[in-house]
Design an enzyme around this catalytic site. Structure first.
Site, PDB file in Angstrom:
ATOM      1  N   MET A 149      22.989  44.317  26.378  1.00  0.00           N
ATOM      2  CA  MET A 149      23.085  43.421  25.133  1.00  0.00           C
ATOM      3  C   MET A 149      22.786  44.088  23.746  1.00  0.00           C
ATOM      4  O   MET A 149      23.428  43.397  23.015  1.00  0.00           O
ATOM      5  CB  MET A 149      22.221  42.040  25.647  1.00  0.00           C
ATOM      6  CG  MET A 149      22.806  40.919  24.797  1.00  0.00           C
ATOM      7  SD  MET A 149      24.394  40.631  24.346  1.00  0.00           S
ATOM      8  CE  MET A 149      24.883  39.251  25.596  1.00  0.00           C
ATOM      9  N   ARG A 150      21.617  44.788  23.694  1.00  0.00           N
ATOM     10  CA  ARG A 150      21.397  45.223  22.427  1.00  0.00           C
ATOM     11  C   ARG A 150      22.610  46.154  21.850  1.00  0.00           C
ATOM     12  O   ARG A 150      23.107  45.843  20.680  1.00  0.00           O
ATOM     13  CB  ARG A 150      20.060  46.130  22.566  1.00  0.00           C
ATOM     14  CG  ARG A 150      18.879  45.495  22.669  1.00  0.00           C
ATOM     15  CD  ARG A 150      17.754  46.417  22.611  1.00  0.00           C
ATOM     16  NE  ARG A 150      18.053  46.928  24.555  1.00  0.00           N
ATOM     17  CZ  ARG A 150      17.012  47.377  25.036  1.00  0.00           C
ATOM     18  NH1 ARG A 150      15.900  47.262  24.649  1.00  0.00           N
ATOM     19  NH2 ARG A 150      17.280  47.737  26.337  1.00  0.00           N
ATOM     20  N   ARG A 205       8.260  43.162  45.667  1.00  0.00           N
ATOM     21  CA  ARG A 205       9.408  42.435  45.374  1.00  0.00           C
ATOM     22  C   ARG A 205      10.533  42.789  46.415  1.00  0.00           C
ATOM     23  O   ARG A 205      10.840  43.902  46.641  1.00  0.00           O
ATOM     24  CB  ARG A 205      10.094  42.830  43.910  1.00  0.00           C
ATOM     25  CG  ARG A 205      11.309  41.864  43.814  1.00  0.00           C
ATOM     26  CD  ARG A 205      12.117  42.275  42.607  1.00  0.00           C
ATOM     27  NE  ARG A 205      13.335  41.366  42.367  1.00  0.00           N
ATOM     28  CZ  ARG A 205      14.258  41.694  41.579  1.00  0.00           C
ATOM     29  NH1 ARG A 205      14.219  42.998  40.922  1.00  0.00           N
ATOM     30  NH2 ARG A 205      15.326  40.886  41.392  1.00  0.00           N
ATOM     31  N   GLY A 240      18.918  38.759  32.391  1.00  0.00           N
ATOM     32  CA  GLY A 240      18.560  40.313  32.309  1.00  0.00           C
ATOM     33  C   GLY A 240      19.855  41.232  32.531  1.00  0.00           C
ATOM     34  O   GLY A 240      20.847  40.787  32.302  1.00  0.00           O
ATOM     35  N   GLU A 265       7.300  38.169  36.813  1.00  0.00           N
ATOM     36  CA  GLU A 265       7.550  38.172  38.422  1.00  0.00           C
ATOM     37  C   GLU A 265       6.400  38.811  39.147  1.00  0.00           C
ATOM     38  O   GLU A 265       5.868  38.556  40.183  1.00  0.00           O
ATOM     39  CB  GLU A 265       8.755  38.926  38.686  1.00  0.00           C
ATOM     40  CG  GLU A 265       9.999  38.053  38.321  1.00  0.00           C
ATOM     41  CD  GLU A 265      11.254  39.153  38.099  1.00  0.00           C
ATOM     42  OE1 GLU A 265      11.346  39.712  37.175  1.00  0.00           O
ATOM     43  OE2 GLU A 265      12.356  38.950  38.946  1.00  0.00           O
ATOM     44  N   ASN A 321       8.017  46.829  42.170  1.00  0.00           N
ATOM     45  CA  ASN A 321       9.417  46.486  42.339  1.00  0.00           C
ATOM     46  C   ASN A 321      10.239  47.706  42.143  1.00  0.00           C
ATOM     47  O   ASN A 321      10.329  48.388  41.175  1.00  0.00           O
ATOM     48  CB  ASN A 321       9.487  45.720  41.136  1.00  0.00           C
ATOM     49  CG  ASN A 321      10.939  45.226  40.863  1.00  0.00           C
ATOM     50  OD1 ASN A 321      12.040  45.555  41.406  1.00  0.00           O
ATOM     51  ND2 ASN A 321      11.154  44.307  39.829  1.00  0.00           N
ATOM     52  N   HIS A 350      16.352  35.977  42.178  1.00  0.00           N
ATOM     53  CA  HIS A 350      15.740  35.832  40.923  1.00  0.00           C
ATOM     54  C   HIS A 350      14.540  34.660  41.269  1.00  0.00           C
ATOM     55  O   HIS A 350      14.106  34.072  40.316  1.00  0.00           O
ATOM     56  CB  HIS A 350      16.355  35.560  39.534  1.00  0.00           C
ATOM     57  CG  HIS A 350      17.120  36.677  39.218  1.00  0.00           C
ATOM     58  ND1 HIS A 350      18.568  36.650  38.690  1.00  0.00           N
ATOM     59  CD2 HIS A 350      16.779  37.950  39.166  1.00  0.00           C
ATOM     60  CE1 HIS A 350      18.972  37.818  38.433  1.00  0.00           C
ATOM     61  NE2 HIS A 350      17.884  38.639  38.594  1.00  0.00           N
ATOM     62  N   ARG A 356      27.816  43.440  36.173  1.00  0.00           N
ATOM     63  CA  ARG A 356      28.690  42.576  37.432  1.00  0.00           C
ATOM     64  C   ARG A 356      29.551  41.692  36.780  1.00  0.00           C
ATOM     65  O   ARG A 356      29.105  40.953  35.748  1.00  0.00           O
ATOM     66  CB  ARG A 356      27.301  41.955  38.441  1.00  0.00           C
ATOM     67  CG  ARG A 356      26.729  42.997  38.899  1.00  0.00           C
ATOM     68  CD  ARG A 356      25.389  42.448  39.684  1.00  0.00           C
ATOM     69  NE  ARG A 356      24.204  43.201  39.524  1.00  0.00           N
ATOM     70  CZ  ARG A 356      22.823  42.640  39.714  1.00  0.00           C
ATOM     71  NH1 ARG A 356      22.744  41.409  40.259  1.00  0.00           N
ATOM     72  NH2 ARG A 356      21.848  43.349  39.221  1.00  0.00           N
TER      73      ARG A 356
HETATM   74  N1  LIG Z   1      16.236  42.825  21.778  1.00  0.00           N
HETATM   75  C1  LIG Z   1      17.164  42.529  22.852  1.00  0.00           C
HETATM   76  N2  LIG Z   1      17.963  41.912  22.487  1.00  0.00           N
HETATM   77  C2  LIG Z   1      19.366  41.799  23.300  1.00  0.00           C
HETATM   78  N3  LIG Z   1      19.082  42.421  24.617  1.00  0.00           N
HETATM   79  C3  LIG Z   1      18.280  42.908  24.961  1.00  0.00           C
HETATM   80  C4  LIG Z   1      17.109  43.205  24.267  1.00  0.00           C
HETATM   81  N4  LIG Z   1      15.834  43.820  24.657  1.00  0.00           N
HETATM   82  C5  LIG Z   1      16.207  43.793  26.066  1.00  0.00           C
HETATM   83  N5  LIG Z   1      17.418  43.105  26.014  1.00  0.00           N
HETATM   84  C6  LIG Z   1      18.269  43.249  27.517  1.00  0.00           C
HETATM   85  O1  LIG Z   1      17.507  43.072  28.635  1.00  0.00           O
HETATM   86  C7  LIG Z   1      18.019  43.869  29.582  1.00  0.00           C
HETATM   87  C8  LIG Z   1      17.101  44.088  30.634  1.00  0.00           C
HETATM   88  O2  LIG Z   1      16.415  42.761  31.256  1.00  0.00           O
HETATM   89  P1  LIG Z   1      15.633  42.853  32.301  1.00  0.00           P
HETATM   90  O3  LIG Z   1      15.054  41.320  32.432  1.00  0.00           O
HETATM   91  O4  LIG Z   1      14.377  43.740  31.875  1.00  0.00           O
HETATM   92  O5  LIG Z   1      16.395  43.425  33.564  1.00  0.00           O
HETATM   93  P2  LIG Z   1      16.074  43.874  34.948  1.00  0.00           P
HETATM   94  O6  LIG Z   1      14.649  43.464  35.287  1.00  0.00           O
HETATM   95  O7  LIG Z   1      17.218  43.226  35.591  1.00  0.00           O
HETATM   96  O8  LIG Z   1      16.193  45.510  34.814  1.00  0.00           O
HETATM   97  C9  LIG Z   1      18.714  44.951  28.848  1.00  0.00           C
HETATM   98  O9  LIG Z   1      19.757  45.609  29.767  1.00  0.00           O
HETATM   99  C10 LIG Z   1      19.128  44.524  27.575  1.00  0.00           C
HETATM  100  O10 LIG Z   1      20.430  44.372  27.546  1.00  0.00           O
HETATM  101  C1  LIG Z   2      18.941  39.956  42.264  1.00  0.00           C
HETATM  102  C2  LIG Z   2      19.146  40.776  40.977  1.00  0.00           C
HETATM  103  O1  LIG Z   2      20.300  40.808  40.355  1.00  0.00           O
HETATM  104  O2  LIG Z   2      17.984  41.430  40.241  1.00  0.00           O
HETATM  105  P1  LIG Z   2      18.128  42.454  39.022  1.00  0.00           P
HETATM  106  O3  LIG Z   2      18.252  41.331  37.958  1.00  0.00           O
HETATM  107  O4  LIG Z   2      16.367  42.884  39.090  1.00  0.00           O
HETATM  108  O5  LIG Z   2      19.130  43.640  39.252  1.00  0.00           O
HETATM  109 MG   LIG Z   3      14.628  41.739  36.479  1.00  0.00          MG
END
Ligand SMILES: Nc1ncnc2c1ncn2[C@@H]1O[C@H](COP(=O)(O)OP(=O)(O)O)[C@@H](O)[C@H]1O
Ligand SMILES: CC(=O)OP(=O)(O)O
Ligand SMILES: [Mg+2]
Length: 408
Positions: A288-289, A95, A214, A388, A7, A184, A245
């Protein structure tokens, strides 16, 4: 069969090596800050026989994805000892974020498929270029190994035209394929496939709303196992508010703000993609943390960002209840969806009109795949950790073993 799943992000690369069909993860890892002299590589190896699980980290100069992949293969074969040689990798699954209208299923990577991915770069500028770099680098590093593309957009190709078209002149769809695609999809497909195991009902008779929250976030309405609508559109910018975003805004804001602030179109696009969402409102972070922490300490802007984020997800849930004339299962997945009991509780507290009742203990203290609504609730609410990578490994294995059996 060993399947490597990649990915690739613009400056990152996540990978997992699966032994299929056992679905055993042999090693998983990630490299961040690709393109810099302090790129960070983390991995966790399980070992072929489940023995000798160990972790490793390193920091080094990694200037591009090709170099990153060389390092991944070095770790997989030498440093971790998970494989003896790269020849033990049977196939690679990638991906790919935007597949346009061409792909409703995963497919082998050919020149034609790469061409189509390149054609969609404008529609997913944050994602497709990185996905292509990963594919081309892999072709260089492992020539002759079968490669498969698994598209975020594929699952949403089941949307009907009245849901995927924008109410703008039809000719723009005909000429330029301006329409909603959704993203997604691999995650929404995986988590919805887990629903029957949790609720003991056939997905074919269920109305499911899947919230993938996420960094990027999207909400999908899944009826009889098929995506009928989703919040992201022609690009991954439409829909709910995200980490950085904006999600939905009035399109007139673009002309107004670019004139007032003397911005170019590119500046404006970058503002919506990278400086908006939780980050733009809080002025603090897109994570979000950090927002939850700051909110708890009394930051008014972080509290506002949190409330807007929650409200915009809830509005889409309401819209999809209307789209499907009901909902049986509401599910949460991805980084925020899996890990923020506060967000899930706030959303569910406003859905009691549906007869939805959350089980506070299961929500706040439970772990992993589970139901978080009470037995009396008329809507079953679930947390389902997404996977995924597993979905990509399964599709890759299916294609490759199909090819092998045709050859017999
Ligand atoms: N314990 C938590 N509480 C709240 N949000 C969290 C926690 N752990 C991770 N996150 C959030 O999850 C986000 C990442 O999500 P993720 O699905 O891994 O994203 P991506 O695949 O798009 O990089 C981080 O930016 C964070 O905001
Ligand atoms: C499509 C997309 O937004 O993917 P990601 O959440 O991994 O940035
Ligand atoms: Mg993701």
């Amino acid at each position: 069969m060993n399947v490597l799943v990649l990915n690739c992000g613009s400056s990152s690369l996540k990978y997992q090596l699966f032994r299929m069909p056992e679905e055993k993860v042999l090693i998983r890892g990630g490299i961040e800050k690709i393109g810099s002299d302090d790129a960070q590589h983390f991995y966790k190896a399980e070992g072929q026989d489940g023995q000798g699980s160990h972790e490793g980290t390193s920091t080094s100069e990694i200037l591009d994805h090709r170099e990153a992949l060389r390092q991944v293969l070095h770790v997989v074969t030498r440093e971790s000892g998970v494989l003896q040689s790269v020849n033990e990798i049977s196939a690679v699954g990638h991906r790919v974020v935007h597949g346009g209208e061409q792909f409703a299923l995963s497919t082998f990577l050919t020149d034609e498929v790469k061409h189509a991915i390149r054609d969609n770069v404008e529609l997913a500028p944050l994602h497709n270029p990185a996905n292509l770099q990963g594919i081309e680098a892999m072709e260089d590093v492992l020539p002759g190994v079968k490669q498969v593309a698994v598209f975020d957009t594929a699952f949403h190709q089941s949307m009907p035209p009245e849901h995927y078209l924008y109410p703008i002149p039809y000719v723009l769809y005909k000429r330029h394929k301006v329409r909603r695609y959704g993203f997604h999809g691999t995650s929404h497909r995986y988590v919805s496939s887990r629903v029957p195991f949790l609720v003991h009902r056939d997905l074919m008779n269920l109305k499911v709303i899947s919230c993938h929250i996420g960094n990027g976030a999207s909400v999908t309405a899944i009826q009889n196992g098929r995506s009928i609508d989703t919040s992201m559109g022609m690009t991954p910018l439409e829909g709910v508010m995200m980490g950085t975003r904006s999600g939905d805004i009035d399109p007139s804001i673009q002309g107004y703000v670019t004139a007032k602030e003397e911005l170019t179109q590119e500046d404006f696009a970058s503002m919506l993609n990278k400086h908006s969402g939780l980050f733009g409102i809080s002025g603090l972070s897109g994570d979000m943390r950090k927002i939850t922490e700051a909110r708890a300490k009394g930051s008014a802007r972080s509290a506002l960002a949190f409330d807007m984020y929650e409200y915009r997800i809830r509005k889409y849930i309401g819209a999809y209840v209307a789209a499907m004339n009901g909902v049986d299962v509401l599910l949460f997945t991805a980084g925020v969806g899996e890990n923020s009991p506060l967000l899930r509780r706030k959303i569910c507290d406003h859905l009691t009109y549906l007869g939805l009742e959350i089980d506070v203990q299961a929500n706040d203290t439970g772990k992993g795949e589970r139901i978080i609504s009470t037995s009396a609730s008329r809507v079953t609410v679930c947390v389902i950790p997404t996977n995924e990578e597993l979905m990509i490994a399964r599709d890759t294995q299916l294609l490759v073993s199909g090819l092998e059996s045709w050859g017999k």
